[in-house]
Scaffold this motif. Structure first.
Motif, PDB file in Angstrom:
ATOM      1  N   GLN A 110      -5.520   5.517  -0.935  1.00 31.04           N
ATOM      2  CA  GLN A 110      -4.928   4.282  -0.448  1.00 31.04           C
ATOM      3  C   GLN A 110      -4.965   4.221   1.078  1.00 31.04           C
ATOM      4  O   GLN A 110      -5.219   3.159   1.663  1.00 31.04           O
ATOM      5  N   SER A 146     -12.585  -0.547  -6.424  1.00 26.37           N
ATOM      6  CA  SER A 146     -12.202  -1.955  -6.563  1.00 26.37           C
ATOM      7  C   SER A 146     -12.324  -2.411  -8.009  1.00 26.37           C
ATOM      8  O   SER A 146     -11.563  -3.271  -8.472  1.00 26.37           O
ATOM      9  N   ASN A 184      -4.405   9.891  -4.860  1.00 25.46           N
ATOM     10  CA  ASN A 184      -4.213   8.442  -4.738  1.00 25.46           C
ATOM     11  C   ASN A 184      -3.611   8.051  -3.392  1.00 25.46           C
ATOM     12  O   ASN A 184      -3.983   7.031  -2.806  1.00 25.46           O
ATOM     13  N   ASP A 236      -5.322   7.835 -12.622  1.00 28.76           N
ATOM     14  CA  ASP A 236      -4.154   7.577 -13.464  1.00 28.76           C
ATOM     15  C   ASP A 236      -3.157   8.729 -13.309  1.00 28.76           C
ATOM     16  O   ASP A 236      -3.139   9.678 -14.091  1.00 28.76           O
ATOM     17  N   GLY A 266      -9.966   0.855 -10.299  1.00 30.85           N
ATOM     18  CA  GLY A 266      -8.647   1.240  -9.830  1.00 30.85           C
ATOM     19  C   GLY A 266      -8.586   2.694  -9.382  1.00 30.85           C
ATOM     20  O   GLY A 266      -9.608   3.372  -9.248  1.00 30.85           O
TER      21      GLY A 266
END
Length: 292
Positions: free
Chosen positions: A74, A185, A70, A191, A188
Motif C-alpha cells: 500500500q 489493480s 500488504n 488475503d 487486489g
C-alpha cells in the motif's frame, strides 16, 4: 521503478545480509521497503545506521507475513507514478540475491508480459541444490507437484542444462515474486484475513493466473535461501503432540484453518480436496515417524 517489500521480525543478521545483497544490484531503479513487525532485536536501528535509504514501516507484531506485505504494498501504490511501469517485488529477509537479480526479473517480465514473474531458489549453503523451479497443482488429488524435485532432481545444474529461460507455473511463492501494478489493480492485495502467514502467496498467484496473468519462473533470477529459518518444518519427524499443535498454529503451513479456506476459495470440489489434502498431511507424518 521496483518497490521491494520485505517483512521482518527479529532476524537482524539475515535482514542485514539480504539488504546488502540488494544494494549490490546492477539495476538502479528500486526502493526497499522493510516492514518491521515488532522486532525487539534492534533490526530497525541497524537499518537506520547501515541502510538509511531504506524505508522502514513499523508494526506491533500482529501483522504476520501477509499483513506486513500488504502494508508495504500500500505504501508503494500510494507513490507509484501513474504513467509508467511500476512493480512490487515481494521478498523474504532470509534470502540473498546476486547482482543481476533485478535486471533478470524485469527482462523476464518484458519477454512475457502481462504476467507475474517468480524466481528459482537454491540452498545458500549448497548452491547446486535447487529448491524451487515451479509447481503443478492437481485440484482433485490436492497434489502440489514440485518441479525442482520431479523434473530437475533438485539440481540447479540439471535445470541450467535445459537452456530454458522461463518455466510456466501454476502458482508462485512470495519469496521473489515480481508483480506489475496492473495485477494488483485487478486482483487486489494478499488475503491477510484467511492466510496471515502461509498460503497467501499461493492464493494471490492463483487469483492472478485466473485473472489472465500467466505465472512464469525466471530461470536466470536466482534467490539464495537460508533453509534453516523455516518456521515449523514439516520435513522431519516430530512428536504426536507437536504434530497436533501444528494443525492449529498460525506458524504452520498445515494449519487446518488455512487449508480449509484455501480449498473453499479454489478447489472445484471442496470435500474431495480436503480429504485428499488432510490424508496426504497425515500420511506424510506417519511415514516420517516410521522412518525414524
Amino acid at each position: 521503478m521496483i518497490y521491494i517489500i520485505i517483512p521482518v521480525h527479529n532476524r537482524k543478521a539475515y535482514t542485514q545480509q539480504c539488504l546488502a545483497s540488494l544494494y549490490r544490484q546492477t539495476y538502479a531503479y528500486f526502493t526497499v521497503v522493510v516492514v518491521d513487525d515488532g522486532s525487539t532485536d534492534g533490526t530497525s536501528a541497524m537499518i537506520q545506521a547501515e541502510f538509511p535509504e531504506v524505508v522502514v514501516l513499523s508494526g506491533t507484531g500482529s501483522l504476520w507475513w501477509a499483513g506486513a506485505t500488504n502494508l508495504g504494498i500500500q505504501y508503494a501504490l500510494d507513490r507509484m507514478p501513474a504513467d509508467a511501469d511500476a512493480f512490487v517485488l515481494t521478498l523474504n529477509d532470509d534470502t540473498q540475491v546476486p547482482p543481476d537479480y533485478l535486471t533478470s526479473l524485469v527482462h523476464a517480465w518484458q519477454n512475457h508480459k502481462p504476467c507475474v514473474v517468480g524466481s528459482i531458489s537454491v540452498n545458500i549453503h549448497q548452491p547446486d541444490q535447487l529448491l524451487y523451479a515451479g509447481t503443478r497443482l492437481n485440484w482433485f488429488t490436492a497434489r502440489f507437484t514440485d518441479l525442482a524435485r520431479t523434473t530437475y532432481r533438485n539440481q540447479l545444474s540439471q535445470l541450467k542444462a535445459t537452456n530454458q529461460h522461463a518455466i510456466d507455473s501454476d502458482s508462485l511463492p512470495g519469496r521473489g515474486m515480481l508483480i506489475h501494478r496492473s495485477v494488483i489493480s485487478t486482483v487486489g492485495l494478499f488475503d491477510a484475513h484467511h492466510f496471515p502467514q502461509y498460503l497467501a502467496d499461493l492464493d494471490f498467484s492463483i487469483r492472478a493466473r485466473r485473472a489472465g496473468f500467466p505465472l512464469w519462473v525466471s530461470v536466470n533470477s536466482l534467490v539464495y535461501e537460508h533453509t534453516e529459518t523455516t518456521g515449523l518444518s514439516m520435513d522431519r519427524a516430530r512428536s504426536w503432540r507437536s504434530f497436533w499443535d501444528s494443525l492449529f498454529s498460525v506458524r504452520s503451513p498445515v494449519q487446518l484453518r488455512i487449508r480449509y479456506h484455501f480449498a473453499r476459495l479454489h478447489a472445484p470440489n471442496v470435500p474431495l480436496f480436503l480429504m485428499a489434502d488432510l490424508g496426504r498431511i497425515l500420511g506424510g507424518y506417519l511415514v516420517r515417524r516410521l522412518r525414524r
